[in-house]
Enzyme design. Structure first.
Site, short mmCIF file in Angstrom:
data_model
loop_
_atom_site.label_atom_id
_atom_site.label_comp_id
_atom_site.label_asym_id
_atom_site.label_seq_id
_atom_site.Cartn_x
_atom_site.Cartn_y
_atom_site.Cartn_z
N THR A 193 0.84 -1.20 0.00
CA THR A 193 0.00 0.00 0.00
C THR A 193 0.88 1.25 0.00
O THR A 193 2.06 1.20 0.33
CB THR A 193 -0.88 0.08 1.27
OG1 THR A 193 -0.04 -0.08 2.42
CG2 THR A 193 -1.97 -0.98 1.26
N TYR A 231 10.10 14.29 11.60
CA TYR A 231 9.97 14.58 13.03
C TYR A 231 10.92 13.74 13.88
O TYR A 231 10.97 13.90 15.09
CB TYR A 231 8.53 14.56 13.52
CG TYR A 231 7.64 13.36 13.24
CD1 TYR A 231 8.10 12.06 13.24
CD2 TYR A 231 6.27 13.60 13.03
CE1 TYR A 231 7.23 10.99 13.02
CE2 TYR A 231 5.39 12.54 12.81
CZ TYR A 231 5.89 11.24 12.80
OH TYR A 231 5.03 10.20 12.59
N PHE A 290 -0.74 6.78 14.30
CA PHE A 290 -2.03 7.46 14.40
C PHE A 290 -1.82 8.67 15.28
O PHE A 290 -0.96 8.66 16.16
CB PHE A 290 -3.11 6.52 15.00
CG PHE A 290 -2.68 5.85 16.27
CD1 PHE A 290 -2.76 6.52 17.49
CD2 PHE A 290 -2.17 4.57 16.26
CE1 PHE A 290 -2.35 5.91 18.67
CE2 PHE A 290 -1.75 3.96 17.43
CZ PHE A 290 -1.84 4.63 18.64
N ARG A 323 1.30 -7.73 7.07
CA ARG A 323 0.43 -8.50 7.96
C ARG A 323 -0.90 -8.83 7.30
O ARG A 323 -1.62 -9.72 7.73
CB ARG A 323 0.08 -7.67 9.20
CG ARG A 323 1.17 -7.51 10.18
CD ARG A 323 0.59 -6.97 11.48
NE ARG A 323 0.22 -5.56 11.39
CZ ARG A 323 -0.47 -4.92 12.32
NH1 ARG A 323 -0.90 -5.56 13.39
NH2 ARG A 323 -0.73 -3.64 12.19
N ARG A 340 7.14 -7.57 13.97
CA ARG A 340 7.48 -7.61 15.41
C ARG A 340 7.91 -9.00 15.84
O ARG A 340 8.40 -9.19 16.95
CB ARG A 340 6.25 -7.21 16.24
CG ARG A 340 5.85 -5.77 16.07
CD ARG A 340 4.53 -5.49 16.72
NE ARG A 340 3.41 -6.04 15.96
CZ ARG A 340 2.14 -5.76 16.20
NH1 ARG A 340 1.82 -4.95 17.19
NH2 ARG A 340 1.17 -6.27 15.46
N LEU A 387 3.07 4.46 0.15
CA LEU A 387 4.40 4.82 -0.32
C LEU A 387 5.29 3.60 -0.49
O LEU A 387 6.17 3.58 -1.36
CB LEU A 387 5.03 5.84 0.64
CG LEU A 387 4.22 7.14 0.78
CD1 LEU A 387 4.95 8.14 1.67
CD2 LEU A 387 3.92 7.77 -0.58
N1 COA Z 1 -5.82 5.94 18.63
C1 COA Z 1 -5.47 5.57 19.89
N2 COA Z 1 -5.03 4.33 20.21
C2 COA Z 1 -4.91 3.45 19.21
C3 COA Z 1 -5.25 3.76 17.86
C4 COA Z 1 -5.73 5.07 17.59
N3 COA Z 1 -6.07 5.44 16.37
N4 COA Z 1 -5.01 2.65 17.09
C5 COA Z 1 -4.54 1.69 17.92
N5 COA Z 1 -4.50 2.19 19.19
C6 COA Z 1 -4.11 1.47 20.39
C7 COA Z 1 -5.13 0.41 20.72
O1 COA Z 1 -6.24 0.94 21.43
C8 COA Z 1 -4.29 -0.54 21.57
O2 COA Z 1 -4.11 -0.06 22.87
P1 COA Z 1 -5.02 -0.66 24.11
O3 COA Z 1 -4.72 -2.14 24.15
O4 COA Z 1 -4.52 0.07 25.30
O5 COA Z 1 -6.44 -0.35 23.76
C9 COA Z 1 -2.92 -0.45 20.92
O6 COA Z 1 -2.89 0.77 20.18
C10 COA Z 1 -2.67 -1.58 19.97
O7 COA Z 1 -3.74 -1.59 19.03
P2 COA Z 1 -4.06 -2.85 18.12
O8 COA Z 1 -5.15 -2.47 17.19
O9 COA Z 1 -4.20 -4.06 18.98
O10 COA Z 1 -2.66 -3.01 17.39
P3 COA Z 1 -2.33 -3.55 15.99
O11 COA Z 1 -1.07 -4.30 16.17
O12 COA Z 1 -3.46 -4.26 15.34
O13 COA Z 1 -2.07 -2.22 15.07
C11 COA Z 1 -1.81 0.04 14.41
C12 COA Z 1 -2.13 -0.92 15.54
C13 COA Z 1 -1.36 1.32 15.00
C14 COA Z 1 -0.66 -0.46 13.57
C15 COA Z 1 -3.05 0.25 13.55
O14 COA Z 1 -3.64 1.44 13.90
C16 COA Z 1 -2.83 0.22 12.06
O15 COA Z 1 -2.80 -0.85 11.49
N6 COA Z 1 -2.65 1.40 11.39
C17 COA Z 1 -2.54 1.49 9.94
C18 COA Z 1 -1.16 1.32 9.42
C19 COA Z 1 -0.31 2.50 9.71
O16 COA Z 1 -0.30 2.96 10.81
N7 COA Z 1 0.43 2.98 8.71
C20 COA Z 1 1.38 4.03 8.91
C21 COA Z 1 0.87 5.30 8.33
S1 COA Z 1 2.09 6.57 8.53
#
Ligand code: COA
Length: 302
Positions: free
Chosen positions: A38, A167, A117, A60, A87, A40
């Site tokens: 997906t 950053y 996020f 994943r 991981r 970049l």
């Molecule tokens: N705001 C606040 N907390 C968040 C969040 C958000 N948008 N997204 C995830 N979290 C928290 C969850 O609540 C959890 O914490 P908790 O157990 O205390 O509730 C923790 O992060 C882990 O979340 P989980 O969904 O179990 O983790 P994950 O391994 O499935 O993936 C991310 C988490 C961050 C990777 C997910 O948001 C994601 O896949 N994002 C899209 C990919 C991405 O980030 N690309 C980069 C763009 S620059």
């Protein structure tokens, strides 16, 4: 795009499908791209593929793997996809086994996968912090380690490109977790380039500026739109008076890992039209991260 005074900004790049390097620069090479299905990561993978590389996409998500496969096949290159949570050191090892079975040991690694996020720091749960640092920093290390160990054992030269963020230098209000992790990633570039240079492994960083794309997560897109209107309205907020075209990032990545950049190592290249150095004589009024994200006053829960 031009400014109110009629200044033109930085010129547009050559069109899609053109390459900065000679055709076939990556013939016979395999490039392993984490998060390459997906955004970049996919854009970077496509530019390597256009120059002759076979691509391994690690992700994943099966949807992202399918999207990565389709994008690489569309430019006529060979592609393998592997499900992998970076991981998990064992899963990383298995992903490289699969890559080697199909194409042999990849010569180039692009550490693109990251988690992010926006959140005020005080609202981050311990697990949210841990998750972002674990994917972005620990995952980058685990994948680099696996890749380098295989090359050290084989005695073969290689190149790593770590996707970073500006950053890492400045701090990132609203992104404490990701900014700290990206600072670690940038620091790893410098350490690993010295450790592994004697064995023929280059390590560089690549920092994208604003490159709007359809895979941006909703919260990041919405944050940008709240701050500056629709994505195409962001051009006049950049010194370049335009945003980046994804292929421009791909060209930078393919240069850094190419034979023409063999003496460049330990460097992090920022591709953002100087946006991160932007300063104004007088700053706009402060808006707290809570206000920017539309959060109310911070309250301790019982
Ligand atoms: N705001 C606040 N907390 C968040 C969040 C958000 N948008 N997204 C995830 N979290 C928290 C969850 O609540 C959890 O914490 P908790 O157990 O205390 O509730 C923790 O992060 C882990 O979340 P989980 O969904 O179990 O983790 P994950 O391994 O499935 O993936 C991310 C988490 C961050 C990777 C997910 O948001 C994601 O896949 N994002 C899209 C990919 C991405 O980030 N690309 C980069 C763009 S620059």
């Amino acid at each position: 795009m031009s400014s109110e005074s009629g200044t033109p900004g930085l010129p547009a790049p050559p069109p899609t499908g053109t390459s900065a390097l000679p055709a076939g620069t990556y013939d016979g090479d395999t490039v392993f791209v984490t998060g390459g299905g997906t955004g970049l990561g996919k854009a970077i993978a496509i530019e390597f593929a256009r120059l002759g590389a076979s691509i391994v996409v690690a992700s994943r998500s099966s949807d992202h793997l399918a999207a990565g496969r389709a994008a690489i096949e569309a430019v006529g290159a060979e592609v393998e996809v592997v499900e992998c949570d970076i991981r998990d050191a064992e899963a990383v090892g298995a992903a490289f086994d699969a890559a080697e079975d199909r194409f042999g040991l990849p010569r180039v690694l692009v550490n693109n996968a990251a988690a992010n996020f926006p959140s005020p720091a005080e609202d981050l749960s311990p697990n949210a912090w841990r998750t972002v640092v674990d994917i972005t920093l620990n995952g980058t290390f685990l994948v680099s380690r696996e890749f380098a160990r295989r090359h050290l054992a084989a005695g073969s030269p290689a190149s790593i490109v770590n996707v970073g963020a500006s950053y890492a230098w400045t701090g990132g209000p609203g992104f404490a977790h990701s900014a700290a992790a990206k600072a670690g990633v940038k620091n790893l570039v410098e350490t690993l380039a010295v450790e592994w240079g004697p064995f023929g492994i280059q390590v560089n960083g690549l920092v994208p500026g604003l490159f709007p794309h359809e895979d941006m997560t909703d919260d990041i897109r919405e944050g940008l739109e709240q701050a500056g209107g629709p994505m195409d309205g962001h051009a006049d907020r950049q010194p370049a008076l335009r945003v980046g075209e994804r292929r421009e990032l791909g060209w930078a990545a393919t240069f850094l890992a190419s034979p023409y950049a063999r003496f460049i190592s330990g460097h992090t290249l920022v591709v953002d039209g100087a946006n991160w150095q932007r300063r104004t004589l007088a700053n706009p009024p402060i808006t707290t991260v809570r206000d920017q994200l539309g959060r109310g006053a911070f309250l301790l829960e019982d």
